[in-house]
Design an enzyme around this catalytic site. Structure first.
Site, PDB file in Angstrom:
ATOM      1  N   GLU A  18       4.541  -8.229  15.091  1.00  0.00           N
ATOM      2  CA  GLU A  18       3.857  -8.621  16.324  1.00  0.00           C
ATOM      3  C   GLU A  18       4.117 -10.099  16.620  1.00  0.00           C
ATOM      4  OE1 GLU A  18      -0.159  -7.442  16.134  1.00  0.00           O
ATOM      5  OE2 GLU A  18      -0.545  -7.907  18.242  1.00  0.00           O
ATOM      6  N   ARG A  48       0.818  -1.216   0.000  1.00  0.00           N
ATOM      7  CA  ARG A  48       0.000   0.000   0.000  1.00  0.00           C
ATOM      8  C   ARG A  48       0.848   1.262   0.000  1.00  0.00           C
ATOM      9  NH1 ARG A  48      -2.964  -3.430   3.130  1.00  0.00           N
ATOM     10  NH2 ARG A  48      -1.997  -2.633   5.007  1.00  0.00           N
TER      11      ARG A  48
HETATM   12  P1  AMP Z   1       4.002  -1.199  11.588  1.00  0.00           P
HETATM   13  O1  AMP Z   1       5.266  -1.788  11.056  1.00  0.00           O
HETATM   14  O2  AMP Z   1       3.502  -1.890  12.810  1.00  0.00           O
HETATM   15  O3  AMP Z   1       4.109   0.311  11.771  1.00  0.00           O
HETATM   16  O4  AMP Z   1       2.866  -1.504  10.541  1.00  0.00           O
HETATM   17  C1  AMP Z   1       2.745  -0.723   9.445  1.00  0.00           C
HETATM   18  C2  AMP Z   1       2.310  -1.516   8.251  1.00  0.00           C
HETATM   19  O5  AMP Z   1       1.269  -2.446   8.534  1.00  0.00           O
HETATM   20  C3  AMP Z   1       1.810  -0.546   7.240  1.00  0.00           C
HETATM   21  O6  AMP Z   1       2.524  -0.771   6.056  1.00  0.00           O
HETATM   22  C4  AMP Z   1       0.333  -0.827   7.117  1.00  0.00           C
HETATM   23  O7  AMP Z   1       0.029  -1.086   5.785  1.00  0.00           O
HETATM   24  C5  AMP Z   1       0.042  -2.048   7.961  1.00  0.00           C
HETATM   25  N1  AMP Z   1      -0.889  -1.799   9.086  1.00  0.00           N
HETATM   26  C6  AMP Z   1      -0.618  -1.930  10.402  1.00  0.00           C
HETATM   27  N2  AMP Z   1      -1.684  -1.708  11.164  1.00  0.00           N
HETATM   28  C7  AMP Z   1      -2.689  -1.397  10.321  1.00  0.00           C
HETATM   29  C8  AMP Z   1      -4.077  -1.046  10.503  1.00  0.00           C
HETATM   30  N3  AMP Z   1      -4.646  -0.971  11.708  1.00  0.00           N
HETATM   31  N4  AMP Z   1      -4.801  -0.788   9.404  1.00  0.00           N
HETATM   32  C9  AMP Z   1      -4.240  -0.851   8.177  1.00  0.00           C
HETATM   33  N5  AMP Z   1      -2.963  -1.177   7.943  1.00  0.00           N
HETATM   34  C10 AMP Z   1      -2.184  -1.461   9.004  1.00  0.00           C
END
Ligand code: AMP
Length: 174
Positions: free
Chosen positions: A99, A62
């Site tokens: 996670e 995305r």
């Molecule tokens: P992070 O590495 O935890 O910051 O996760 C970011 C990535 O996971 C991004 O590239 C988002 O596309 C996806 N992501 C994480 N949480 C969500 C959420 N609640 N809704 C949509 N996409 C998410």
């Protein structure tokens, strides 16, 4: 410039996707609305228009949808970060924690030149692991992260703390 409320109105909450307990922020209604999509791209680029940005780096998948038009809007190149094994040429590689378990992302070694100033784009800043990994890839290439921009920041996950010292521009906060 589109108002932030008009962007928020086009984001759909999907409970328990892709796993139970996650409130997924679905941006496809926003992407499907030309005015909102254009406003999001302009809003992401806005703080960086007056300064030297040499390239945009964005993360599969995305991140590409927003990163590529931001790069074109700024008139600079686009450099993709992909999941391991997808890029055809020599790569830098970074492993980072999710996670549950871990992930590996890659960027072409010749995607950035040393000294370049880079804007990193993604759709959502959650725990910050993905942006931190992208920043590490930029560093491996000898380039500098000039800033990061995301459409949505989930403040309660405190992802900023995983990417200290970076300037982060978020259009929408939850
Ligand atoms: P992070 O590495 O935890 O910051 O996760 C970011 C990535 O996971 C991004 O590239 C988002 O596309 C996806 N992501 C994480 N949480 C969500 C959420 N609640 N809704 C949509 N996409 C998410």
């Amino acid at each position: 410039m589109v108002a932030v409320e008009n962007l928020i109105a086009k984001i759909r909450d999907i409970p328990d996707f892709p796993t139970e307990g996650v409130l997924f922020k679905d941006i496809t209604p926003l992407l499907g609305d030309g005015h909102a999509f254009q406003g999001a791209v302009e809003g992401l680029a806005e703080p960086f228009r007056g300064e030297r940005i040499d390239a945009v780096v964005a993360i599969e998948a995305r991140g590409y949808i927003l990163g590529a038009p931001v790069a074109a809007h700024l008139g600079v190149g686009f450099v993709p970060v992909r999941k391991v094994g997808k890029l055809p040429y020599h790569t830098f590689r970074v492993e980072y924690s999710l996670e549950y378990g871990s992930a590996i992302v890659e960027m072409h070694r010749d995607g950035l030149q040393p000294g370049q100033r880079v804007l990193v784009i993604d759709d959502v800043l959650a725990t910050g692991g993905t942006l931190a990994a992208a920043a590490q890839l930029v560093k491996h290439a000898g380039a500098t992260v000039a800033g990061m921009a995301v459409l949505i920041e989930l403040d309660f996950l405190r992802g900023r703390e995983a990417i200290p010292g970076h300037r982060i521009h978020s259009l929408i906060h939850y």
